[in-house]
Design a protein around this motif. Structure first.
Motif, PDB file in Angstrom:
ATOM      1  N   GLU A  22      20.145  26.215  45.550  1.00 33.92           N
ATOM      2  CA  GLU A  22      19.496  26.408  46.494  1.00 33.92           C
ATOM      3  C   GLU A  22      19.367  28.260  46.914  1.00 33.92           C
ATOM      4  O   GLU A  22      19.330  29.059  46.872  1.00 33.92           O
ATOM      5  N   TYR A  39      18.052  30.465  44.492  1.00 30.22           N
ATOM      6  CA  TYR A  39      16.713  30.019  44.348  1.00 30.22           C
ATOM      7  C   TYR A  39      16.949  31.459  45.800  1.00 30.22           C
ATOM      8  O   TYR A  39      15.435  32.225  45.912  1.00 30.22           O
ATOM      9  N   CYS A  99      13.925  34.293  45.072  1.00 30.82           N
ATOM     10  CA  CYS A  99      12.663  34.144  46.203  1.00 30.82           C
ATOM     11  C   CYS A  99      11.838  35.516  45.968  1.00 30.82           C
ATOM     12  O   CYS A  99      10.545  35.034  45.776  1.00 30.82           O
ATOM     13  N   TYR A 137      14.770  34.903  36.924  1.00 26.76           N
ATOM     14  CA  TYR A 137      13.608  34.159  38.203  1.00 26.76           C
ATOM     15  C   TYR A 137      12.761  32.951  37.829  1.00 26.76           C
ATOM     16  O   TYR A 137      13.632  31.878  38.804  1.00 26.76           O
ATOM     17  N   ILE A 190      15.905  30.104  37.339  1.00 29.67           N
ATOM     18  CA  ILE A 190      16.357  30.008  38.354  1.00 29.67           C
ATOM     19  C   ILE A 190      15.604  28.606  39.060  1.00 29.67           C
ATOM     20  O   ILE A 190      16.208  27.863  39.883  1.00 29.67           O
ATOM     21  N   GLU A 191      13.924  29.424  39.066  1.00 25.28           N
ATOM     22  CA  GLU A 191      12.852  28.566  40.318  1.00 25.28           C
ATOM     23  C   GLU A 191      12.849  27.057  39.413  1.00 25.28           C
ATOM     24  O   GLU A 191      13.002  26.159  39.891  1.00 25.28           O
ATOM     25  N   PHE A 209      16.585  24.682  40.196  1.00 31.30           N
ATOM     26  CA  PHE A 209      16.151  25.138  41.298  1.00 31.30           C
ATOM     27  C   PHE A 209      15.061  23.921  42.126  1.00 31.30           C
ATOM     28  O   PHE A 209      15.727  22.814  42.393  1.00 31.30           O
TER      29      PHE A 209
END
Length: 103
Positions: free
Chosen positions: A31, A34, A38, A48, A51-52, A55
């Motif tokens: 989190e 992220y 974000c 990105y 990690i997205e 998460f």
């Protein structure tokens, strides 16, 4: 482009060996990662997307962390369960991003 933290790289590279409960345990760490990236959602970078996906998988794993069957199931099996289409979508995004990062 943001470099991935070594812990996150460890999660990414060992995703097939992780159990659902282990991934749920990493939720807070993912989190935080992220939240850091974000703002890059419109750049569609590989980091990105990795990690997205991690998460969202961890967020879904938190719901399953006390389930008698799913908690100790490997993440790769858990994502293929018929009732887990969301997990499969995020897992596929993670896999495709990892493949692109390897190129």
């Amino acid at each position: 482009m943001m470099e991935l933290d070594q812990d996150i790289l460890g999660i990414e590279k060992n995703i097939n060996d992780l159990k659902v409960a282990n991934l749920a345990f990493r939720y807070i760490q993912l989190e935080c990662a992220y939240r850091q990236v974000c703002e890059q959602w419109n750049q569609d970078t590989i980091n990105y997307r990795i990690i997205e996906a991690l998460f969202h998988l961890a967020m879904l794993a938190r719901k399953e962390r006390v389930h008698p069957i799913y908690a100790n199931m490997p993440v790769s099996e858990w994502t293929r369960a018929p009732s887990h289409t969301q997990t499969l979508c995020w897992f596929n995004q993670l896999r495709s991003s990892m493949n692109k990062a390897a190129i």
